[in-house]
Design an enzyme around this catalytic site. Sequence first.
Site, PDB file in Angstrom:
ATOM      1  N   LYS A  69       0.640  -1.245  -0.006  1.00  0.00           N
ATOM      2  CA  LYS A  69       0.149  -0.015   0.020  1.00  0.00           C
ATOM      3  C   LYS A  69       0.971   1.042   0.074  1.00  0.00           C
ATOM      4  O   LYS A  69       1.969   1.200   0.588  1.00  0.00           O
ATOM      5  CB  LYS A  69      -0.827   0.002   1.141  1.00  0.00           C
ATOM      6  CG  LYS A  69      -2.095   1.124   1.009  1.00  0.00           C
ATOM      7  CD  LYS A  69      -3.064   1.149   2.212  1.00  0.00           C
ATOM      8  CE  LYS A  69      -2.696   1.520   3.512  1.00  0.00           C
ATOM      9  NZ  LYS A  69      -3.841   1.742   4.617  1.00  0.00           N
ATOM     10  N   GLN A 140     -12.439   9.960   9.832  1.00  0.00           N
ATOM     11  CA  GLN A 140     -12.311   8.534  10.426  1.00  0.00           C
ATOM     12  C   GLN A 140     -13.140   8.477  11.767  1.00  0.00           C
ATOM     13  O   GLN A 140     -13.428   7.116  12.166  1.00  0.00           O
ATOM     14  CB  GLN A 140     -10.673   8.741  10.851  1.00  0.00           C
ATOM     15  CG  GLN A 140     -10.346   7.265  11.832  1.00  0.00           C
ATOM     16  CD  GLN A 140     -10.656   5.958  11.190  1.00  0.00           C
ATOM     17  OE1 GLN A 140     -11.142   5.115  11.530  1.00  0.00           O
ATOM     18  NE2 GLN A 140     -10.482   5.879   9.509  1.00  0.00           N
ATOM     19  N   ASP A 161     -14.950  18.788  18.647  1.00  0.00           N
ATOM     20  CA  ASP A 161     -13.942  19.068  17.361  1.00  0.00           C
ATOM     21  C   ASP A 161     -13.724  20.672  17.502  1.00  0.00           C
ATOM     22  O   ASP A 161     -14.607  21.512  17.739  1.00  0.00           O
ATOM     23  CB  ASP A 161     -14.466  18.681  16.148  1.00  0.00           C
ATOM     24  CG  ASP A 161     -13.223  18.630  15.060  1.00  0.00           C
ATOM     25  OD1 ASP A 161     -13.026  17.443  14.635  1.00  0.00           O
ATOM     26  OD2 ASP A 161     -12.865  19.604  14.547  1.00  0.00           O
ATOM     27  N   VAL A 162     -12.327  20.909  17.011  1.00  0.00           N
ATOM     28  CA  VAL A 162     -11.906  22.279  16.940  1.00  0.00           C
ATOM     29  C   VAL A 162     -12.962  23.261  15.844  1.00  0.00           C
ATOM     30  O   VAL A 162     -12.996  24.288  16.113  1.00  0.00           O
ATOM     31  CB  VAL A 162     -10.611  22.497  16.927  1.00  0.00           C
ATOM     32  CG1 VAL A 162      -9.888  22.328  18.366  1.00  0.00           C
ATOM     33  CG2 VAL A 162      -9.835  21.930  15.638  1.00  0.00           C
ATOM     34  N   ALA A 225      -2.331   9.252  16.273  1.00  0.00           N
ATOM     35  CA  ALA A 225      -0.857   9.141  16.290  1.00  0.00           C
ATOM     36  C   ALA A 225      -0.502   8.121  15.383  1.00  0.00           C
ATOM     37  O   ALA A 225      -0.692   6.869  15.733  1.00  0.00           O
ATOM     38  CB  ALA A 225      -0.459   9.603  17.530  1.00  0.00           C
ATOM     39  N   SER A 295      -3.260   2.532  17.631  1.00  0.00           N
ATOM     40  CA  SER A 295      -3.551   2.029  16.589  1.00  0.00           C
ATOM     41  C   SER A 295      -2.612   2.759  15.569  1.00  0.00           C
ATOM     42  O   SER A 295      -2.764   4.212  15.476  1.00  0.00           O
ATOM     43  CB  SER A 295      -5.147   2.408  16.034  1.00  0.00           C
ATOM     44  OG  SER A 295      -4.873   2.338  14.756  1.00  0.00           O
TER      45      SER A 295
END
Lengths: 315, 315
Positions: A69, A140, A161-162, A225, A295
Site C-alpha cells: 500500500k 475517521q 472538534d475544534v 497518532a 492504532s
Amino acid sequence: MTVPFYSNQDIVDNISMKEAVELVEKAFCDYAQNKSKMPEKIYLNLPEFHGDFRAMPAYDSRYNIAGVKWVNSHAQNVKKNMASVSAMLLVNSPETGLPLAIVEASELTAIRTGAAGAVAVKYCTPKTAKSIAFVGAGVQARYQYECIREIRSIESVTIMDVHEATAQKLYTFIKEKDSCDVQICTDIEEATKDRDIIVTSTPVKSPILDKGHVGAHTHINAIGADAPGKQECSIDLIKSSQIIVDDTDQAMHSGDINTAVQDKVFLKQEILSTLGELLLDSSLIDVNQRSLFDSTGLAVQDMAMAGYFLEKIRG
Amino acid sequence: MTVPFYSNQDIVDNISMKEAVELVEKAFCDYAQNKSKMPEKIYLNLPEFHGDFRAMPAYDSRYNIAGVKWVNSHAQNVKKNMASVSAMLLVNSPETGLPLAIVEASELTAIRTGAAGAVAVKYCTPKTAKSIAFVGAGVQARYQYECIREIRSIESVTIMDVHEATAQKLYTFIKEKDSCDVQICTDIEEATKDRDIIVTSTPVKSPILDKGHVGAHTHINAIGADAPGKQECSIDLIKSSQIIVDDTDQAMHSGDINTAVQDKVFLKQEILSTLGELLLDSSLIDVNQRSLFDSTGLAVQDMAMAGYFLEKIRG
C-alpha cells in the site's frame, strides 16, 4: 499485460462494515500466528510540502497475495478542501510476483482503521459499554462509529472538534443513522465525562486527552497518532492504562506511545499485548479497567481487505 | 478519480536508450546534490516462494513528483518461461499526495539499469574502450549493451552464459544490430581476457569473477548482486578495484560488496565514491586503472524516468 483496476466505490459496494470488522479480526489473528508477514513501513518525508508518504508491503497466506500500500498524509489538504489521505494498493502473486490488481485504497484504509477500532472495543470493553466520546470528528470518526456500532449497542454519543462544522457533520451523520442521543460539546471535559469509550482521531502533535478526562473503566481508541512525534494522549494517561498495540515495533516508533518511548518514560515491557495476542487470549485484559488501543495501521489489514475483496468479486 | 495507466510499451515507445542514459546521468547528479530523495528500499522476503518484493519510494524535484516502485525478484520464474522481475510504479503529487499515474515499470527498470551501466562506463573508462565481455547473457545484458553502445564505439564482444541458448540470443541480438565482432565463449577466462569492460549480470550467490580474470585496466559493471547475500565478484577483485557505488548504504547492504562488508574485509571508507559524486568530479577516478561499478538500482533513477516520460507524453 492488463492489470484490473478497482475503485474506492468498488470497495464500498463490496465490503460492509460488518464484513470489515470480521475480516480485520481475522487479519489480526493471522498476523499473531505468523500467517501473514510485513516489514516495518517506510516513510518518504516531504516536510517542504507538509506531508509524507508511506510504503506498506505485506503478504497474506489466507488469500495468497502479496502487495504494497502506498499512502500519503498531507494534513493541510483539508484547508484546500481535499482529502488528506489517498492510497493505492498493488496486489501481486506471491509465487510469481506478477501483478494481479490495482486497488484504490483510500476507502479501504478508512474502513479497516474503523474496523480495527471496533475489534479493540470488542476485546477491551464489557458488553454493556454504550457511550462514546469522539475527540476529533473528521472522516475517521465516522468510520469508527460505523464499525463500533456493529459490536456494541451505542445509546449516547458526545462529539468535540475544534471545527464546529466538522462536529456538526458527524452529528448529522449519526442522527440520520441511529436513534441514539448525540451531543456536540465545546470542551473536552464535557465531551469525555463518564464515557465508556473515547475515540481520538486528530492530527495533534501534543497531547489533548489527559488522565483527568478519562474514567477508571474507560477504553480509548487512540487513532490519530501514526507517525513519529504525533501524540494525542498524555503520558499520565498512557501510564495508567492497559496498553494494547496493533504492532509493537510500529507503535513504539510511530504510535501514540512513540514520544513516551523516545523519552524513556514508557518501556516496551509496559505494553500489555498486541491486539492479535489479545484475540488469541482474551484473559490478558481486564475489560472493566482503563485501556488504550494504540492504532498505527498495519499493511496486513490492508492486504486482508484486498484479498477478501478480490475473492468476492471473482465469485 | 481516474488515474492514467501507462504500459511497458508506452515507456519503450517514448524513451530511447540515448535519452535514458542522459536522464539517468542527470538523476545521479540530482541525487548527489540532494535534489531528489529516497529512503532505503525495504524487502518483503518470501523464501517459501523463492522470491522477494521491494518497495522503493522516491521524490524528484526536477519533475516535481513523488512515488514508489514495487518490484519483485523471482529468479526461478525463468524455468517457467516467465519474467523474473515485474514492476509497477505509482506516481503522486508531492504537494497533495494525489495519484498522478500508474506506470508499468518492468521495461523502465531494465532500461534505467542499462543506462546506469552506460553512465558508469562513461566516467570510469577511457574514450578508447572498445571491447566488452558479458558474464551472464540474460535480458539485462542486452540493455547494458544497448546503453553502453551509446557511450563507446564497441568493436568486439564476448559472451558467456551457463545456458547456451541465452548466450545465443544475445549473440543474435548484437549481430543484427551492429557489425562488431561477437563471440560466444564457454569459459570465463576466455570470455574476459583482455577486455576493456566486463558486465556481470547473473543471479549467482558466490563469486564467479576473480581478480585473475580481470585486466589491470578493466572496468566492471557488477549488475547482478542487488540483495543481501548475492555476490558476483571475488573479494580479491573488489579489494583491487576502484569501487564506485550507486548508493553507499544500499550497496553496503545489498550490492556486490555486501558480503565483504558483512565479513568486515571491506570497509565503507574503501569505496572510492558514488557515481553521482564522480559525475560532479571526474578527477576522483583513474580511468586507466581497474574499476568496479556496484549497481543496486535506485528509486531516484526510476522516478526520473517516470517524470521525463510523463512530461513528454503530456507534451
